[in-house]
Design a protein around this motif. Structure first.
Motif, PDB file in Angstrom:
ATOM      1  N   ASN A  18       0.917  -1.250  -0.202  1.00 55.03           N
ATOM      2  CA  ASN A  18      -0.004  -0.005  -0.039  1.00 55.03           C
ATOM      3  C   ASN A  18       0.769   1.295  -0.064  1.00 55.03           C
ATOM      4  OD1 ASN A  18      -2.374  -1.412   0.092  1.00 55.03           O
ATOM      5  ND2 ASN A  18      -2.309  -1.764   2.531  1.00 55.03           N
ATOM      6  N   GLU A  45      -1.841   4.790   1.141  1.00 59.11           N
ATOM      7  CA  GLU A  45      -3.558   4.610   0.662  1.00 59.11           C
ATOM      8  C   GLU A  45      -3.975   3.366   1.039  1.00 59.11           C
ATOM      9  OE1 GLU A  45      -4.633   5.581  -3.396  1.00 59.11           O
ATOM     10  OE2 GLU A  45      -3.911   7.537  -3.196  1.00 59.11           O
ATOM     11  N   SER A  46      -5.271   3.389   1.624  1.00 57.19           N
ATOM     12  CA  SER A  46      -5.775   2.259   2.173  1.00 57.19           C
ATOM     13  C   SER A  46      -6.718   1.579   1.137  1.00 57.19           C
ATOM     14  CB  SER A  46      -6.517   2.397   3.514  1.00 57.19           C
ATOM     15  OG  SER A  46      -7.004   1.055   4.132  1.00 57.19           O
ATOM     16  N   LYS A  62     -12.270  10.491   0.031  1.00 62.60           N
ATOM     17  CA  LYS A  62     -10.869  10.868   0.455  1.00 62.60           C
ATOM     18  C   LYS A  62     -10.943  12.258   1.042  1.00 62.60           C
ATOM     19  CE  LYS A  62      -8.027   8.130  -2.849  1.00 62.60           C
ATOM     20  NZ  LYS A  62      -7.333   7.981  -3.886  1.00 62.60           N
ATOM     21  N   LYS A  88       0.239  10.295   4.161  1.00 61.07           N
ATOM     22  CA  LYS A  88      -0.957   9.219   4.802  1.00 61.07           C
ATOM     23  C   LYS A  88      -2.415   9.704   4.185  1.00 61.07           C
ATOM     24  CE  LYS A  88       1.133   7.032   8.963  1.00 61.07           C
ATOM     25  NZ  LYS A  88       1.046   6.613  10.120  1.00 61.07           N
ATOM     26  N   GLN A  89      -3.058   8.745   3.482  1.00 56.95           N
ATOM     27  CA  GLN A  89      -4.267   9.182   2.887  1.00 56.95           C
ATOM     28  C   GLN A  89      -5.420   9.145   4.205  1.00 56.95           C
ATOM     29  OE1 GLN A  89      -5.378  10.314  -0.303  1.00 56.95           O
ATOM     30  NE2 GLN A  89      -6.886  10.900   1.031  1.00 56.95           N
ATOM     31  N   TYR A  91      -9.496   9.716   5.638  1.00 64.26           N
ATOM     32  CA  TYR A  91     -10.774   9.486   5.018  1.00 64.26           C
ATOM     33  C   TYR A  91     -11.657   9.743   5.872  1.00 64.26           C
ATOM     34  CZ  TYR A  91      -8.338   5.715   1.913  1.00 64.26           C
ATOM     35  OH  TYR A  91      -7.406   5.513   1.165  1.00 64.26           O
ATOM     36  N   ALA A 102      -4.896   6.117   6.889  1.00 62.84           N
ATOM     37  CA  ALA A 102      -4.737   4.761   6.322  1.00 62.84           C
ATOM     38  C   ALA A 102      -3.691   4.248   7.235  1.00 62.84           C
ATOM     39  CB  ALA A 102      -4.085   5.112   4.813  1.00 62.84           C
TER      40      ALA A 102
END
Length: 420
Positions: A18, A45-46, A62, A88-89, A91, A102
């Protein structure tokens, strides 16, 4: 040409798919904390489609990114620090209106030191290396190194009382400010445990915590001439044979002979050859008489002429009859223990007549523990492995300039003995 994403992952030891490295600028060199450092750039990203809070599916969108600077192991020959700037994404769940980041297995939550650094620190701690050296190697603080070792290896400090080998070795060593107890497997030389105290009450509580079936399996225990150990062992291990370490038997007689030699030496004139012989050639009296040179002459600077080892010993023995008899008792004990001859050892003890010096105490102690003394001639086991372990423990203390915390000291011992 920049390295590919796969090659960068292999170099850094990152296996999380990832995490995607920036192909346009995978790394750069810049100054961080007054040091030039290699900085890698990647994003996380998860693949999750469910909210981790409400478990609702299809409600995630996102919601921006947040950059974290993570510490990586050194991969360059210059030992410069290596960092990973990971985007890090973030959410947002439209259902429960909560946000989350993530996640990755490369680094623990709320931590900036990656797991590869944790593993590298634990491997370094298995060698005789100080915390300060390890901290400098990975450009973190000594307190962080100690915290990582405790966090990652805390389970090893839990006492395991479900198995005992058939043959044990007992001994003690100087820990922080008191003596600690240590036991090992006499056959495999594997470390059993380190206890914070050598008090008999502590040892009884510890070993009585093992199942009776395990304690009944123990066949022999090797100890030194510590009477406290010899007295408490039968109450805890009903079927055990106590063995006195052969080195300690000879060492006890050795000390008695040395004390008598020093007393005789002080009775001589300091300028006499007898004084110089007793003072400087003390090792010759402790050697096995059968190995002394009887024919070949050699120069002895302490007496100033050529002579054989045997003649020098006879010259010293002629000075005092008590010293001569003490020397003969020592040689008899040494020879019997070295040859594992129980009959010869028993003859030395039975034929002994009081000399009114330190050898009386030695022979009295050996007679009291005759059965354990007999076992030392019958069995091959000794405290050699545990004495070697004690030497290694002293090296650990010396490298670290001592320990104030018993738990930290115990952890380093377990790490270096591969107890974990």
């Amino acid at each position: 040409m920049f390295p590919t994403t796969d090659s960068t992952e292999n170099v850094l030891g990152i296996k999380d798919r990832n995490i995607k490295f920036d192909e346009n600028l995978p790394f750069e060199t810049k100054k961080i904390k007054d040091e030039r450092a290699a900085v890698y750039h990647a994003k996380l990203e998860s693949p999750e489609i469910r909210c981790i809070n409400c478990d609702f599916e299809g409600s995630l969108i996102k919601y921006g990114k947040k950059t974290r600077r993570l510490k990586l192991p050194n991969v360059t020959a210059t030992r410069q620090p290596v960092y990973l700037e990971l985007k890090k994404q973030r959410y947002l769940c439209k259902q429960c209106r909560t946000t989350f980041m993530a996640k990755t297995e490369v680094v623990a939550a709320h931590c900036s030191i990656t797991r590869p650094v944790h593993w590298a620190i634990t491997l370094d701690a298995r060698t005789n290396t100080s915390l300060k050296t390890i901290a400098q190697r990975y450009h973190i603080s000594s307190a962080s190194v100690q915290r990582i070792l405790i966090q990652d290896n805390a389970y090893s400090l839990q006492e395991k009382r479900n198995y005992l080998p058939e043959h044990l070795c007992f001994d003690e060593f100087k820990a922080t400010d008191t003596y600690s107890f240590i036991w090992m497997d006499a056959q495999s030389h594997a470390l059993g445990a380190v206890l914070p105290s050598r008090r008999i009450a502590t040892l009884k509580d510890y070993f009585l915590g093992f199942p009776l079936a395990e304690r009944l399996k123990v066949k022999s225990i090797v100890v030194d001439l510590n009477a406290a150990y010899i007295n408490f062992i039968p109450a805890v291990f009903p079927n055990v044979q106590i063995i006195i370490d052969r080195f300690h038997i000879i060492n006890m007689a050795n000390r008695a002979l040395n004390t008598c030699r020093k007393r005789l030496m002080k009775q001589q004139k300091r300028s006499s050859r007898e004084y110089k012989l007793l003072k400087s050639n003390w090792r010759i009296f402790l050697r096995d008489a059968k190995t002394l040179e009887a024919k070949k002459l050699s120069y002895h600077p302490t007496v100033g002429y050529y002579d054989t080892d045997v003649n020098l010993v006879h010259l010293a023995l002629s000075l005092d009859e008590t010293f001569k008899q003490t020397y003969e008792v020592y040689q008899g004990t040494y020879s019997a223990v070295h040859d594992r001859d129980a009959k010869a050892l028993k003859a030395v003890l039975n034929n002994y007549r009081p000399l009114h010096n330190e050898m009386d105490t030695t022979i009295r102690s050996l007679k009291i523990h005759w059965q354990a003394l007999l076992n030392s001639c019958r069995y091959d086991y000794s405290n050699g492995p545990i004495e070697g372990a004690n030497h290694k423990i002293k090296e650990i203390k010396r490298t670290s300039y001592g320990f104030r915390n018993q738990r930290n000291f115990k952890l380093r011992i377990y790490l270096q003995f591969a107890h974990i």
